[in-house]
Design an enzyme around this catalytic site. Sequence first.
Site, PDB file in Angstrom:
ATOM      1  N   HIS A  35       3.664   0.233   5.205  1.00 31.70           N
ATOM      2  CA  HIS A  35       3.679  -0.870   4.248  1.00 31.70           C
ATOM      3  C   HIS A  35       3.723  -2.221   4.938  1.00 31.70           C
ATOM      4  O   HIS A  35       3.208  -3.212   4.428  1.00 31.70           O
ATOM      5  CB  HIS A  35       4.812  -0.683   3.237  1.00 31.70           C
ATOM      6  CG  HIS A  35       4.484   0.393   2.247  1.00 31.70           C
ATOM      7  ND1 HIS A  35       4.975   1.661   2.361  1.00 31.70           N
ATOM      8  CD2 HIS A  35       3.646   0.390   1.198  1.00 31.70           C
ATOM      9  CE1 HIS A  35       4.474   2.407   1.386  1.00 31.70           C
ATOM     10  NE2 HIS A  35       3.665   1.651   0.664  1.00 31.70           N
ATOM     11  N   GLU A  68      -1.222  11.207  -5.269  1.00 30.44           N
ATOM     12  CA  GLU A  68      -0.808  10.881  -3.902  1.00 30.44           C
ATOM     13  C   GLU A  68      -0.202  12.083  -3.195  1.00 30.44           C
ATOM     14  O   GLU A  68       0.085  12.039  -2.008  1.00 30.44           O
ATOM     15  CB  GLU A  68       0.255   9.776  -3.906  1.00 30.44           C
ATOM     16  CG  GLU A  68      -0.152   8.530  -4.644  1.00 30.44           C
ATOM     17  CD  GLU A  68       0.846   7.409  -4.456  1.00 30.44           C
ATOM     18  OE1 GLU A  68       0.695   6.647  -3.509  1.00 30.44           O
ATOM     19  OE2 GLU A  68       1.771   7.310  -5.287  1.00 30.44           O
ATOM     20  N   CYS A 126      -7.187   3.558  -4.589  1.00 36.12           N
ATOM     21  CA  CYS A 126      -6.531   2.279  -4.303  1.00 36.12           C
ATOM     22  C   CYS A 126      -5.804   2.301  -2.963  1.00 36.12           C
ATOM     23  O   CYS A 126      -5.110   1.361  -2.614  1.00 36.12           O
ATOM     24  CB  CYS A 126      -5.580   1.883  -5.433  1.00 36.12           C
ATOM     25  SG  CYS A 126      -4.233   3.039  -5.661  1.00 36.12           S
ATOM     26  N   ASP A 166      -0.824   7.756   0.910  1.00 32.27           N
ATOM     27  CA  ASP A 166       0.185   8.808   0.787  1.00 32.27           C
ATOM     28  C   ASP A 166      -0.442  10.192   0.737  1.00 32.27           C
ATOM     29  O   ASP A 166       0.128  11.152   1.259  1.00 32.27           O
ATOM     30  CB  ASP A 166       1.049   8.578  -0.462  1.00 32.27           C
ATOM     31  CG  ASP A 166       2.160   7.592  -0.165  1.00 32.27           C
ATOM     32  OD1 ASP A 166       2.765   7.700   0.910  1.00 32.27           O
ATOM     33  OD2 ASP A 166       2.408   6.692  -0.994  1.00 32.27           O
TER      34      ASP A 166
HETATM   35  C1  PEP Z   1      -1.315   4.822  -1.425  1.00 32.38           C
HETATM   36  O1  PEP Z   1      -0.398   5.601  -1.149  1.00 32.38           O
HETATM   37  O2  PEP Z   1      -2.499   5.001  -1.057  1.00 32.38           O
HETATM   38  C2  PEP Z   1      -1.049   3.618  -2.217  1.00 32.38           C
HETATM   39  C3  PEP Z   1      -2.012   2.846  -2.648  1.00 32.38           C
HETATM   40  O3  PEP Z   1       0.271   3.302  -2.451  1.00 32.38           O
HETATM   41  P1  PEP Z   1       1.217   2.627  -1.340  1.00 32.38           P
HETATM   42  O4  PEP Z   1       0.348   2.289  -0.144  1.00 32.38           O
HETATM   43  O5  PEP Z   1       1.834   1.436  -1.948  1.00 32.38           O
HETATM   44  O6  PEP Z   1       2.178   3.730  -1.062  1.00 32.38           O
HETATM   45 MG    MG Z   2       1.476   5.363  -2.206  1.00 30.77          MG
END
Ligand code: PEP
Ligand code: MG
Length: 575
Positions: free
Chosen positions: A195, A436, A507, A460
Site C-alpha cells: 500500500h 480478491e 481495479c 490481493d
Molecule cells: C487489490 O487488492 O487489488 C485492490 C485494489 O485493493 P487494495 O490494493 O487496496 O488492497
Molecule cells: Mg485489496
Amino acid sequence: MAFTIHGLAVSQGIAIGHVHLISHALLEVNHYHVAQKYIAEELYRLDDAVATVHGELIGLKAAASGGQAHSELGAFVDLQIMLLADPMLVDAARELVSTRRCNAEWALVQQMEHLVEQFQQIEDPYLRERQADVVQVVERLVKVLLGHPGRLPAKRRDGLGTIVVAHDLSPADTIGFRDHNIAGFVTDVGGPTSHTAIVARSLGIPAVVGLHHIRDVLEDDELVIVDGTRGVVIVAPDEHIVEEYRLRRTELELERSKLKRLKDTPANTLCGEHIDLLVNIEGPKDIAAARAVNADGVGLYRTEFLFIGRDSLPDEDEQYEAYRSVLKTMGKRPVTIRTFDVGADKALNGNTRVEPNPALGLRAVRYSLAEPKMFRTQLRALLRASAHGKLRIMVPMLAHAHEIDQTLALVDRAKAELRAERVRFDESVEIGGMVEVPAAALALGMFVRRLSFLSIGTNDLIQYTLAIDRANEAVVHLYDPLHPAVLKLIGATIQTGARYGLPVSVCGEMAGDPAYTLLLLGMGLRHFSMHPANVLEIKQQVLRADVGELAPKVQRILRMDEPMRVREAVERLAG
Ligand code: PEP
Ligand code: MG
C-alpha cells in the site's frame, strides 16, 4: 565516488535531492559524524528538541492536574522534567556532540545507555525501575529530532527536493508527506503492490523500495538520484550524472505531455467498442487528477485513507462530506466507493492488536463486521451521499456468502433508519463486491446471485493465490501476475460475470500496467480502474487493440500452464 544501488521500481519518475533519514524504530538511530562547521547547528537541534519536549511534559502535567487518579501521573511527569534538566543526560549528550562530533540522536542514545547501565547497579527496585523514565525521555527527544513528517526540512535553497529514506513507511506516513514537498521515497522494505507503493504512485512521487540496508549507507543531506522507473538509487552523483538525469527527467515529462493529447479521445478499440477507463482514488483531493484525464468514473475509492493516520475516527458527517464532494464533482459518472479496508498493512492508529498473520487476519469486510458501529456509521454516510450522484458501494475481500448477507442486512437496516428520519438517499444504490480471495473467484455463483457488480482486486488475488505477502520484499520475486493460476482465476471471473450479465472490472495494479492491457481485453474485460496517472497510457493501448483478434489468442494463453510460454505469448499480443 558515485555508486548505484538496485531495488524495486514502484513509482515512476526521476527525483534528484538530498537525503532525509527517518527511523521509526525510535531508539535504533543513525550514527554519523557532524562536520565541524555544523556542530553549532547540531547543538541547536538538540536544545530545540529539549525545549519542545519540556513544553510537551508541561502540557501533560497540566492535563494530569486535578483528580486523585492523575496525581501519580503528575509525579511521573515531574520526574521526567527533572531528568530532562539533569546535566547527566542533556549536558553529557551536548559534550558528545561538541567533542566527538556525534549527531544529536546518537549522542543521546549513547548517554542513555550509559545511564541505564548505572541504574541497573542500583539495589533499590523502585529506583532501578526509574531507568524506564530515562529511556522514555530519550525516546521523546529522539522522536522530535527524527523529524516526523511535520518537521521535514523546508524547501532547500538549491532548488533540489527532499528524498525521504526509511526502513519502511506505512501508508499513513506516506500520506503525511503529501503536503511536504517531497521529491522521492526510498525504503529498505516493501513491494510494488504494497500500500505504501500505491500511495507513492498516487502522490506522483518517484519511489524505489526493497533496498535492504540503504539506510546504513546513506547519510543525512547526501545528494542522491532516485530513478523510480528503473528501480535504482544513485548515491553521490557527480555533475555529469546529475545533468544526464535532468535530461532524462525532461524526456519523461515530454512523453507525458504528448499523452495528454489523448485526454478527450474516446477510449474505443479498433472495432469501435468503448472501454471504461476509471480511476482509483484515496479521497476528494484526487478528483482533480481524475478530471484532468477525463476518466469515465471512479472504479475504486479507498475510503480507509480517511480513517488511518489520525487519532480519532471520522464521524458520519465528516465521511458524508468526503463522499458527497466526490459524487458531486463526478456528476453523472459512476463513483464506486469501497467500504473501509483497514487491517493488514493499513492499521488504524491506537490499534495495538498485533496479529501473527495480519494479511490473513481481521481486515477488510471481516473488520467491518467485527466493528458494526463503525460500519453502520460508514453505511449511513454512504447512503446519505448517494442522493448526490451515481454511487456504487463495494465490499472488499469477500470469501463467504454470509459476509455479504450480513453486509446487505446492515445496509437494509441503515436504509430503514434513514427512511424513518426522512433523509434522502438512492433506494436502488448498487452493491458490489471485490474478488480478491481465490475462494471467491472459484465459487463466484454465491456472489453473483447477491451482488450487482464485481471488481477484481488483482493485488490481493495474486497475494492470496501465490501465498506471498505483497509487502514483503523477501518474496517479491514470486509475485507474478502472469502465473497461470492467477490468469485462470481472472479469466474465469470475467467469463462468469459476462454469463450472468454482471459488470466486472479490474481495479488492482494490473489494470494500470500497459503490459497487461491487451491480455485483459482479450479475456473480455471492459472496465479498467487505475491510478489517474496511468489512464492515458492505457488509453493508448486500447486505441490500438483489436479485441476480435485478441480473444482467441488469449483463450489459448489461458489454457497454457508453462510460465515461459505464457510470458512469451503475452508479449506477442503486442504484435
Ligand atoms: C487489490 O487488492 O487489488 C485492490 C485494489 O485493493 P487494495 O490494493 O487496496 O488492497
Ligand atoms: Mg485489496
